[in-house]
Design an enzyme around this catalytic site. Sequence first.
Site, mmCIF file in Angstrom:
data_model
loop_
_atom_site.group_PDB
_atom_site.id
_atom_site.type_symbol
_atom_site.label_atom_id
_atom_site.label_comp_id
_atom_site.label_asym_id
_atom_site.label_seq_id
_atom_site.Cartn_x
_atom_site.Cartn_y
_atom_site.Cartn_z
ATOM 1 N N LYS A 1 0.747 -1.150 0.096
ATOM 2 C CA LYS A 1 0.237 -0.347 -0.053
ATOM 3 C C LYS A 1 0.566 0.956 0.031
ATOM 4 C CE LYS A 1 -1.913 2.879 3.118
ATOM 5 N NZ LYS A 1 -1.791 4.380 1.838
ATOM 6 N N GLU B 1 9.402 15.619 15.822
ATOM 7 C CA GLU B 1 9.700 15.147 14.224
ATOM 8 C C GLU B 1 8.943 16.134 13.213
ATOM 9 O OE1 GLU B 1 9.124 11.695 12.293
ATOM 10 O OE2 GLU B 1 11.003 11.474 11.137
HETATM 11 P P1 NAP Z 1 2.059 8.158 7.988
HETATM 12 O O1 NAP Z 1 0.786 8.189 8.488
HETATM 13 O O2 NAP Z 1 2.193 7.411 9.600
HETATM 14 O O3 NAP Z 1 1.464 7.701 6.955
HETATM 15 C C1 NAP Z 1 2.569 6.264 6.354
HETATM 16 C C2 NAP Z 1 1.511 4.497 6.051
HETATM 17 O O4 NAP Z 1 0.988 4.905 6.669
HETATM 18 C C3 NAP Z 1 0.921 5.319 4.934
HETATM 19 O O5 NAP Z 1 0.408 4.279 4.104
HETATM 20 C C4 NAP Z 1 -0.101 5.789 5.566
HETATM 21 O O6 NAP Z 1 -1.422 6.241 4.516
HETATM 22 C C5 NAP Z 1 -0.733 4.306 6.162
HETATM 23 N N1 NAP Z 1 -0.753 4.491 7.039
HETATM 24 C C6 NAP Z 1 -1.704 5.631 8.026
HETATM 25 N N2 NAP Z 1 -2.321 4.945 8.943
HETATM 26 C C7 NAP Z 1 -2.591 4.042 8.994
HETATM 27 C C8 NAP Z 1 -2.886 3.056 10.249
HETATM 28 N N3 NAP Z 1 -3.713 3.293 10.848
HETATM 29 N N4 NAP Z 1 -2.943 1.353 9.795
HETATM 30 C C9 NAP Z 1 -1.486 1.496 8.482
HETATM 31 N N5 NAP Z 1 -1.582 2.214 7.569
HETATM 32 C C10 NAP Z 1 -2.244 3.707 7.935
HETATM 33 O O7 NAP Z 1 2.424 9.226 8.141
HETATM 34 P P2 NAP Z 1 1.774 11.119 7.418
HETATM 35 O O8 NAP Z 1 0.395 11.226 8.535
HETATM 36 O O9 NAP Z 1 2.096 10.256 6.368
HETATM 37 O O10 NAP Z 1 3.030 11.505 8.087
HETATM 38 C C11 NAP Z 1 3.097 11.923 9.945
HETATM 39 C C12 NAP Z 1 4.335 12.581 9.912
HETATM 40 O O11 NAP Z 1 5.148 11.227 10.279
HETATM 41 C C13 NAP Z 1 5.337 13.238 9.173
HETATM 42 O O12 NAP Z 1 4.953 14.377 9.196
HETATM 43 C C14 NAP Z 1 6.699 12.282 9.214
HETATM 44 O O13 NAP Z 1 6.488 13.243 11.001
HETATM 45 C C15 NAP Z 1 6.291 11.121 9.636
HETATM 46 N N6 NAP Z 1 6.795 10.363 7.995
HETATM 47 C C16 NAP Z 1 7.599 9.138 8.662
HETATM 48 C C17 NAP Z 1 7.943 8.306 7.735
HETATM 49 C C18 NAP Z 1 9.440 8.268 8.277
HETATM 50 O O14 NAP Z 1 10.221 7.950 6.979
HETATM 51 N N7 NAP Z 1 9.788 7.276 8.535
HETATM 52 C C19 NAP Z 1 7.608 9.373 6.629
HETATM 53 C C20 NAP Z 1 6.739 9.923 6.451
HETATM 54 C C21 NAP Z 1 6.006 10.399 7.216
HETATM 55 P P3 NAP Z 1 -2.209 7.178 3.660
HETATM 56 O O15 NAP Z 1 -0.501 7.603 4.129
HETATM 57 O O16 NAP Z 1 -2.549 6.779 2.532
HETATM 58 O O17 NAP Z 1 -2.882 7.405 5.003
#
Ligand code: NAP
Length: 497
Positions: free
Chosen positions: A191, A401
């Site tokens: 996904k 972060e």
């Molecule tokens: P996120 O919610 O953790 O998203 C990462 C992935 O997980 C996406 O594919 C997302 O889907 C999915 N996801 C979200 N909620 C989920 C759930 N309850 N169960 C299963 N999968 C789920 O990250 P974000 O909201 O896009 O970003 C928020 C913050 O996360 C950023 O500001 C940053 O601090 C951090 N982040 C960290 C990384 C890293 O590489 N460590 C990468 C991205 C973000 P959808 O996007 O389709 O909702």
Amino acid sequence: MGVAVRLDPAVESFVAAPVRRMLIDGQWVESASGRSFETVNPATGEVLARVAEGDAEDVDRAARAARRAFDRGDWPRMAPRDRERVLVRLADLIERHATELAQLETLDNGKAIAESANVDVPAAADTFRYYAGWVNKMTGDTIPADPAFFNFTLREPVGVCGQIIPWNFPLLMAAWKLGPALACGNTVVLKPAEQTPLSALRLGELLLEAGVPPGVVNVVTGFGPTAGGAIVRHPLIDKVAFTGSTEVGKEIHRTSADTLKRVSLELGGKSPNIVFADADVEGAVRGALAGVFFNQGEVCCAGTRLFVEATLHDQFAEAVATAASGMKQGPGIDPETQIGPLVSAEQLERVAGYLDIGKREGATAIAGGARNTAPGLERGYFVQPTVFTGVRNDMRIAREEIFGPVVAVIPFRDESDAVLQGNDTLYGLAAGVWTRDVSKAHRVARALRAGTVWVNCYNVFDVTAPFGGYKESGYGRELGRYCLDLYTQTKSVWMRI
Ligand code: NAP
Ligand code: MG
């Protein structure tokens, strides 16, 4: 936009489809619900493409297809050399379509085309080629057990892997996940993030073209709580690999307990980049910039806490600020751009919120500190490269972060103070050390609790070297041979002699 860039015709036609379908069991299908969603070009705020919105029902179909492909299909059973050949072909195809993939990635994510073309796409190809090489090199052991028996081990795939990836390196994260999973003979439900679904869908086409059998890789586009959550709960899925926020990682850890899935998590960071007064200062300034502004700062291992020895602090902060202010910000598709927009309006709001928090906490933005609404950029999600001084390690901008182009410069007294402050974080993904003193470099590299330590460099990656977190940055190591442990399990076979 004022940027006349010729798009690859393949990109134009890819985004023009009324709805980009997802890949289930070798077929390109709409979602069971018939719903779809928009993905946006963050440089302009305009809709880039429409994509099928998969949810639990689509994940169920994908999981069943992946299960069949694992339990009865060719992929886990084919001669290693044949599986290797498919993955090498895939790497070749990625290279053949490099321009197209780089443009698609930049339009969907926002990152500078120089980065997608020189980093994301070649590294994705490298990843598949490297893991192709492992296919016929994963051996078991013969064990010196009781001589009345012959005991040996078989290294077997885990089964059906659910892989949930973020939006910061969409294609590369897909490659980091799929490369080792496929090399080990697993099947996958992938996904991509809702903000950046396009390159994974194009990769799905290339996977089929390379000869990956139907059902082995299923790409379900959709939202986290619905499609992602369904992957984590699905009883036919054996393992979940996740890269993203620590918050969602914790939820995945909890939910996966119900079906006792194997879990690997690559989560957030607040990495210390430590500059000693005896460092090569020019090199350290360049490293500090690359450490935090690469990919607009949307990097989990970004060196966002820049610790500088007190005697060097003011001069160093000034040099970083001057260089940051001189970076060319613009639409990623412009080849001149050094720093693109953030991925989404939501991320813009989040990062802008932290700029306010930093100022309210008493920090000073000596570069940037605001949205970039220069002519032509007003509708995009641009944040100026920002350098904060007057930061203490206990402020929110030093603890949480931000995931944007924002660095907090923090002074330290001596080596032990640097290590104490550097380690004073919930995270442990990466760290940097800049010094000319070899012994000090070794001591500090050992003392820092982080999965990667860069000495006199930062953000260096290679598919051969492991990457992953300590503490709340997650667990499991991706890349290199270490990642094979995440995608195989060991069977012990006893035979009476
Ligand atoms: P996120 O919610 O953790 O998203 C990462 C992935 O997980 C996406 O594919 C997302 O889907 C999915 N996801 C979200 N909620 C989920 C759930 N309850 N169960 C299963 N999968 C789920 O990250 P974000 O909201 O896009 O970003 C928020 C913050 O996360 C950023 O500001 C940053 O601090 C951090 N982040 C960290 C990384 C890293 O590489 N460590 C990468 C991205 C973000 P959808 O996007 O389709 O909702
Ligand atoms: Mg997008």
